[in-house]
Design a protein around this motif. Structure first.
Motif, PDB file in Angstrom:
ATOM      1  N   TYR A 155       0.746  -1.242   0.066  1.00 36.52           N
ATOM      2  CA  TYR A 155       0.004   0.012  -0.090  1.00 36.52           C
ATOM      3  C   TYR A 155       0.727   1.235  -0.042  1.00 36.52           C
ATOM      4  O   TYR A 155       1.836   1.315   0.451  1.00 36.52           O
ATOM      5  N   ARG A 156       0.385   2.405  -0.751  1.00 29.40           N
ATOM      6  CA  ARG A 156       1.112   3.708  -0.746  1.00 29.40           C
ATOM      7  C   ARG A 156       0.058   4.566  -0.209  1.00 29.40           C
ATOM      8  O   ARG A 156      -1.267   4.563  -0.182  1.00 29.40           O
ATOM      9  N   ASP A 157       0.631   5.826   0.421  1.00 22.15           N
ATOM     10  CA  ASP A 157       0.225   7.155   0.531  1.00 22.15           C
ATOM     11  C   ASP A 157       0.288   8.083  -0.601  1.00 22.15           C
ATOM     12  O   ASP A 157       0.978   8.148  -1.234  1.00 22.15           O
ATOM     13  N   LEU A 158      -1.034   8.858  -0.862  1.00 19.78           N
ATOM     14  CA  LEU A 158      -0.948   9.530  -2.002  1.00 19.78           C
ATOM     15  C   LEU A 158      -1.284  11.138  -1.470  1.00 19.78           C
ATOM     16  O   LEU A 158      -2.123  11.377  -0.472  1.00 19.78           O
ATOM     17  N   LYS A 159      -0.737  12.122  -1.817  1.00 18.26           N
ATOM     18  CA  LYS A 159      -0.950  13.397  -1.415  1.00 18.26           C
ATOM     19  C   LYS A 159      -1.028  14.446  -2.860  1.00 18.26           C
ATOM     20  O   LYS A 159      -0.160  14.415  -3.397  1.00 18.26           O
ATOM     21  N   ILE A 160      -1.967  15.248  -2.732  1.00 17.25           N
ATOM     22  CA  ILE A 160      -2.255  16.026  -3.763  1.00 17.25           C
ATOM     23  C   ILE A 160      -2.622  17.662  -3.293  1.00 17.25           C
ATOM     24  O   ILE A 160      -3.485  17.710  -2.336  1.00 17.25           O
ATOM     25  N   HIS A 161      -1.842  18.717  -4.034  1.00 21.61           N
ATOM     26  CA  HIS A 161      -2.278  20.106  -3.653  1.00 21.61           C
ATOM     27  C   HIS A 161      -2.493  20.561  -4.991  1.00 21.61           C
ATOM     28  O   HIS A 161      -2.114  20.250  -6.146  1.00 21.61           O
ATOM     29  N   ASP A 162      -3.774  21.217  -4.860  1.00 25.47           N
ATOM     30  CA  ASP A 162      -4.097  22.014  -6.044  1.00 25.47           C
ATOM     31  C   ASP A 162      -5.117  23.279  -5.541  1.00 25.47           C
ATOM     32  O   ASP A 162      -5.172  23.405  -4.325  1.00 25.47           O
ATOM     33  N   THR A 163      -5.033  24.324  -6.480  1.00 24.76           N
ATOM     34  CA  THR A 163      -5.822  25.614  -6.090  1.00 24.76           C
ATOM     35  C   THR A 163      -6.857  25.952  -6.952  1.00 24.76           C
ATOM     36  O   THR A 163      -7.062  25.618  -8.187  1.00 24.76           O
ATOM     37  N   PHE A 164      -8.037  26.632  -6.405  1.00 26.60           N
ATOM     38  CA  PHE A 164      -9.182  26.730  -7.104  1.00 26.60           C
ATOM     39  C   PHE A 164      -9.388  28.301  -6.987  1.00 26.60           C
ATOM     40  O   PHE A 164      -9.363  28.628  -5.899  1.00 26.60           O
ATOM     41  N   LYS A 165      -9.921  28.775  -8.207  1.00 27.86           N
ATOM     42  CA  LYS A 165     -10.234  30.328  -7.845  1.00 27.86           C
ATOM     43  C   LYS A 165     -11.770  30.477  -7.646  1.00 27.86           C
ATOM     44  O   LYS A 165     -12.720  30.726  -8.377  1.00 27.86           O
ATOM     45  N   CYS A 166     -11.930  30.130  -6.385  1.00 31.11           N
ATOM     46  CA  CYS A 166     -13.567  30.303  -5.611  1.00 31.11           C
ATOM     47  C   CYS A 166     -12.995  30.512  -4.281  1.00 31.11           C
ATOM     48  O   CYS A 166     -11.887  30.425  -3.470  1.00 31.11           O
ATOM     49  N   THR A 167     -14.217  30.893  -3.474  1.00 34.11           N
ATOM     50  CA  THR A 167     -14.069  30.756  -1.856  1.00 34.11           C
ATOM     51  C   THR A 167     -14.123  29.417  -1.444  1.00 34.11           C
ATOM     52  O   THR A 167     -14.377  28.466  -1.952  1.00 34.11           O
ATOM     53  N   LYS A 168     -13.606  29.181  -0.347  1.00 31.60           N
ATOM     54  CA  LYS A 168     -13.614  27.987   0.336  1.00 31.60           C
ATOM     55  C   LYS A 168     -14.731  27.510   0.625  1.00 31.60           C
ATOM     56  O   LYS A 168     -15.280  26.227   0.567  1.00 31.60           O
ATOM     57  N   THR A 169     -15.956  28.339   0.864  1.00 34.89           N
ATOM     58  CA  THR A 169     -17.211  27.742   0.982  1.00 34.89           C
ATOM     59  C   THR A 169     -17.924  27.203  -0.316  1.00 34.89           C
ATOM     60  O   THR A 169     -18.313  26.089  -0.262  1.00 34.89           O
ATOM     61  N   ASP A 170     -17.333  27.639  -1.403  1.00 38.52           N
ATOM     62  CA  ASP A 170     -17.734  27.196  -2.663  1.00 38.52           C
ATOM     63  C   ASP A 170     -17.041  25.928  -2.997  1.00 38.52           C
ATOM     64  O   ASP A 170     -17.804  24.961  -3.446  1.00 38.52           O
ATOM     65  N   LEU A 171     -16.028  25.861  -2.752  1.00 41.60           N
ATOM     66  CA  LEU A 171     -15.349  24.480  -2.956  1.00 41.60           C
ATOM     67  C   LEU A 171     -15.659  23.407  -2.182  1.00 41.60           C
ATOM     68  O   LEU A 171     -16.041  22.055  -2.479  1.00 41.60           O
ATOM     69  N   PHE A 172     -16.096  23.513  -0.713  1.00 41.48           N
ATOM     70  CA  PHE A 172     -16.352  22.875   0.205  1.00 41.48           C
ATOM     71  C   PHE A 172     -17.721  22.193  -0.521  1.00 41.48           C
ATOM     72  O   PHE A 172     -18.037  21.112  -0.409  1.00 41.48           O
ATOM     73  N   LYS A 173     -18.606  23.042  -0.928  1.00 38.34           N
ATOM     74  CA  LYS A 173     -20.157  22.642  -1.320  1.00 38.34           C
ATOM     75  C   LYS A 173     -19.924  21.832  -2.561  1.00 38.34           C
ATOM     76  O   LYS A 173     -20.858  21.161  -2.880  1.00 38.34           O
TER      77      LYS A 173
END
Length: 338
Positions: free
Chosen positions: A205-223
């Motif tokens: 088994y392996r662990d995976l980690k991804i970072h990315d950015t979105f041009k929106c508010t945190k609330t909108d991305l959570f939704k």
């Protein structure tokens, strides 16, 4: 009444030297309690949960109460088991000057045949405030590893411990060979069988980690991840089930992605058990979605532990194509917010 010589085969004692349980018709039971205690101890004690910041290890099973049996009725195997497991773990920080070893406990109150392994409750605790980060690490990363070991226990119970419960008959020559080989202990008969009959391939088994950015508010991305209508939008309506609450289940992309929500902190993070259909049976990874404000955009961190190594690249690609890029394209979150 049956014609002479054509009686119900269930009542005919076959050509077996012992004449025991013809056609496996009668209920037979094999006690698996002590075997299970030993197996659970073997699988859990010594289990290490580590990354670049923390190192934890399960040190002992303080309590393992319950029972298990394997049963044969009409040549069908029925497994009954119920366990309450309580154990201790030990952890330390790998960064900073503090190298103190802290102790904590874990509790599994409902491992049973009535629950799938991904439905089992696992809780972690510690009495030291300085060990809270270690406890949280065990909750996020140790949870899925422990479930993997519980899955292995269930598999072993069904495939290994049950060997010999279904007695050989005259219509099952391979089984007869196994029985006779076992009873007279002849090497020739045993070596004629496949050498990997009772062996399970070791899965890495392996662990995976991804970072990315979105041009929106945190609330909108959570939704976008938690509102079922928005999830239907970016998956092109490929949603069979999406009950976004603690303990709720989800099924996406023609049931290829399934799992359960473990914890939800509104607008901050989502933790879930997550699996792909082609993964080993009953194996779930642990996924954390972490939402962070980042100037005029929102940063998303995807942390996934327990990904089968052979599916690592496909899983990484799937997150990027079917989640990240699809959300950006569907909602326009790939363009600047201001």
């Amino acid at each position: 009444m049956a014609e002479w010589g054509k009686g119900d085969p269930r009542w005919i004692v076959e050509d077996r030297p012992d004449a025991i349980n013809p056609n496996n018709w009668h209920w037979t039971e094999k006690n698996a309690t002590q075997w299970s205690k030993d197996k659970l101890k073997e699988l859990l004690v010594g289990l290490k949960v580590e990354n670049e910041e923390y190192a934890c290890e399960i040190k002992e099973l303080s309590k393992c109460t319950g029972e298990a049996t394997a049963n044969n009725r009409k040549a069908k195997l029925v497994f009954i088991y119920e366990w309450q497991i309580y154990g201790k773990w030990e952890g330390t920080y790998l960064t900073g000057e503090n190298r103190t070893k802290y102790e904590g406990t874990f509790d599994i109150p409902n491992l049973s045949d009535e629950n799938d392994v991904h439905e089992v409750t696992i809780t972690f605790s510690t009495e030291k405030s300085k060990a809270e980060k270690l406890k949280e690490f065990m909750r996020k990363s140790g949870d899925s590893l422990i479930r993997n070991r519980l899955t292995e226990y269930v598999r072993s119970l069904k495939e290994e411990f049950s060997q010999g419960l279904i007695l050989p008959t005259k219509n099952s020559p391979i089984a007869t060979k196994v029985q006779s080989a076992s009873s007279i202990n002849t090497t020739k008969s045993i070596t004629s069988l496949p050498t990997n009959t009772n062996k399970t391939p070791v899965i890495e088994y392996r662990d995976l980690k991804i970072h990315d950015t979105f041009k929106c508010t945190k609330t909108d991305l959570f939704k976008a991840f938690c509102d079922s209508d928005r999830v239907k939008a970016f998956t092109q309506n490929s949603v069979s089930r999406y009950d976004c609450k603690k303990g709720g289940f989800f099924s996406l992309f023609s049931d290829n992605i399934t799992g359960r929500f473990v914890d939800i902190v509104p607008y901050e993070r989502v933790d879930m058990l997550w699996r792909f259909k082609s993964w080993p049976s009953d194996h779930y990874s642990h996924v954390s979605l972490i939402f962070q404000d980042d100037t005029d955009q929102t940063k998303l961190v995807i942390q996934q532990t327990g990904v089968p190594a052979q599916f690592y690249d496909n899983t990484m690609d799937g997150w990027k194509r079917f989640y990240i890029e699809s959300i950006k394209t569907t909602f326009g979150y790939g363009t600047r917010l201001f």
